[in-house]
Design a protein around this motif. Structure first.
Motif, PDB file in Angstrom:
ATOM      1  N   ASP A  79       0.600   4.258   0.821  1.00 52.47           N
ATOM      2  CA  ASP A  79       0.456   5.081   1.645  1.00 52.47           C
ATOM      3  C   ASP A  79       1.357   3.955   3.367  1.00 52.47           C
ATOM      4  OD1 ASP A  79      -1.323   3.667   2.377  1.00 52.47           O
ATOM      5  OD2 ASP A  79      -2.259   4.223   3.869  1.00 52.47           O
TER       6      ASP A  79
ATOM      7  N   ARG B 241       0.146  -1.178   0.106  1.00 51.40           N
ATOM      8  CA  ARG B 241       0.341  -0.452   0.356  1.00 51.40           C
ATOM      9  C   ARG B 241       1.225   1.042   0.641  1.00 51.40           C
ATOM     10  NH1 ARG B 241      -4.708   0.427   4.817  1.00 51.40           N
ATOM     11  NH2 ARG B 241      -3.297   2.117   4.894  1.00 51.40           N
TER      12      ARG B 241
ATOM     13  N   ARG C 112       5.110   4.622   1.640  1.00 48.87           N
ATOM     14  CA  ARG C 112       5.941   6.269   2.469  1.00 48.87           C
ATOM     15  C   ARG C 112       6.262   6.099   3.349  1.00 48.87           C
ATOM     16  NH1 ARG C 112       2.710   7.962  -1.566  1.00 48.87           N
ATOM     17  NH2 ARG C 112       0.724   8.073   0.141  1.00 48.87           N
TER      18      ARG C 112
END
Length: 86
Positions: free
Chosen positions: A65, A63, A68
């Motif tokens: 997000d 994923r 990151r």
């Protein structure tokens, strides 16, 4: 099969990280298959894959997000644990 992984809760999101070989993270199809295979160990939780190169630099797949966020976290700060996948 035994593997190294961790369950983290950060910024209100609970997710799992699983250590895999670099070639898994580098191959989108293989990475997606790996995520599906590890999901039963972490039901209802997003799974992110992590691989390290020879210098210890981590690369993540999963994923966006979460990947990151994890790109700013040292792998040495993750509470790794050994899991078993039957």
């Amino acid at each position: 099969m035994q593997f190294e992984g961790a369950v983290l809760r950060e910024q209100g999101v609970t997710f799992a990280i699983v250590v895999v070989k670099r070639h898994v993270v580098d191959n989108r199809t293989e990475a997606q298959s790996a995520i599906r295979s590890f999901s039963p160990v972490f039901p209802g939780v997003p799974v992110v894959l992590m691989a390290q190169d020879s210098s210890g630099r981590a690369t993540y797949f999963g994923r966006p997000d979460i990947t990151r966020f994890m790109s700013h976290v040292s792998p040495s700060r993750v509470p790794w644990k050994r899991y078993t996948l039957n």
